[in-house]
Scaffold this active site. Structure first.
Site, PDB file in Angstrom:
ATOM      1  N   GLU A 133      -5.139  -0.354   1.747  1.00  0.00           N
ATOM      2  CA  GLU A 133      -5.680  -1.709   1.867  1.00  0.00           C
ATOM      3  C   GLU A 133      -6.882  -1.811   2.803  1.00  0.00           C
ATOM      4  OE1 GLU A 133      -1.634  -2.209   0.142  1.00  0.00           O
ATOM      5  OE2 GLU A 133      -2.570  -0.895   1.626  1.00  0.00           O
TER       6      GLU A 133
ATOM      7  N   GLU B 211       4.615   0.271  -0.258  1.00  0.00           N
ATOM      8  CA  GLU B 211       5.289  -0.849   0.398  1.00  0.00           C
ATOM      9  C   GLU B 211       6.675  -1.081  -0.208  1.00  0.00           C
ATOM     10  OE1 GLU B 211       2.681  -3.401   2.822  1.00  0.00           O
ATOM     11  OE2 GLU B 211       1.954  -3.996   0.843  1.00  0.00           O
TER      12      GLU B 211
END
Length: 310
Positions: A184, A164
């Site tokens: 995730e 990210e």
């Protein structure tokens, strides 16, 4: 529903700091991607136990420095990162930034145990996080875009929060053994660092969705093939190559470099006709600078230009 106390604590901490922190009690200026903030941090005063700062010529090198945890994000690292971005933009002698990791790893994501309060490191930085509920997002380049070019030098794991952060950098170079991915969903979590928005804008949607929905790891070669990174180099040489790219950027006119970067990102949010009009507004003033005149003189005189940010 019954909930394990440790898990509930983790959920509440993550919700408070990583969801609510990005949307509540914030002015609209804090959500701007080019927001630099009012703080001015000199490069000589930045750095924490988990984020080291080094000047190499006109390049500021920020190193995620928690190798025993594969550079998992922590409070000291997040605070150090944000201060590093501010320091780079505030120092006119800095023309580029390289972000890398220590110990053969880039970043393995968020340290969930630390965020839940178990074995917390750097609790003294909690006050900074409380004072600026958006600080972690700015540190991860979700709500902040530095003016200076940011080059990622990746070795080893660059996963979850690491991938990210990577999406907030401008140029990305990785060692052949680097790994990437957004894990995730495999943990029943959401990649809330901006990946559901940014990733489909940076690589083809089919590749973005495969990465987001499967949570599988990607090799460096795979990441390069889908456009997540720019190039793959031999293991252990990513930082060297990133510094070489930074030197080439540093040799260019700093006002021109910063205007070009700003134009690229601004144009990505506009229609083509709007972007072309915005490009003229950013581009024409560059031609009127002393640096532009120096570039032309240096070319005519067959010498390297000496740019003064004027």
């Amino acid at each position: 529903m019954n909930c394990d106390p440790a898990y509930c604590n983790l959920f509440q901490v993550c919700r408070r700091e990583f969801v609510m922190g990005g949307t509540e009690d914030l002015g609209t200026e804090d959500l701007g991607t080019e927001h630099v903030g009012t703080e001015h941090v000199g490069t000589e005063h930045v750095g924490t136990e988990h984020l080291t700062v080094e000047r190499r010529g006109a390049t500021l090198v920020l190193t995620l420095n928690r190798p025993q945890a594969r550079n998992a994000l922590s409070l000291p690292m997040l605070v150090g990162l944000y201060d590093g971005w501010l320091a780079a933009d505030a120092d006119d002698e800095v023309r580029s930034v390289v972000l890398t990791g220590a110990g053969g790893a880039f970043c393995s994501g968020m340290d969930l145990k630390a965020l839940a309060g178990s074995g917390m490191e750097g609790e003294e930085y909690r006050e900074r996080m409380t004072a600026d509920p958006d600080l972690h997002w700015k540190a991860m380049l979700r709500h902040h875009r530095p003016r200076k070019p940011v080059i990622a030098a990746v070795e080893g794991p660059c996963v979850a929060g690491g991938t990210e952060i990577l999406q907030g950098t401008d140029i990305r170079i990785a060692g052949s053994g680097a790994t990437f991915g957004l894990f995730e969903v495999r943990r029943g979590l959401f990649p809330i660092g901006g990946s559901t928005v940014r990733l489909p804008r940076q690589i083809p949607r089919t590749h973005a969705l495969e990465m987001l929905l499967t949570g599988r790891p990607y090799t460096a070669d795979e990441a390069a093939s889908i456009g997540l990174i720019g190039r793959v180099v031999p293991d252990g040489t990513a930082l060297e190559e990133a510094l070489a790219v930074a030197e080439r950027i540093n040799a260019c006119g700093p006002l021109a470099v910063e205007a070009v970067k700003a134009s690229v990102y601004e144009g990505a949010e506009l229609t083509e006709s709007e972007a072309l009009a915005a490009e003229l507004k950013r581009g024409w003033p560059v031609f009127a600078t002393e640096d532009a005149k120096e570039g032309a003189r240096a070319f005519a005189e067959k010498r390297p230009p000496v740019y003064r940010r004027a």
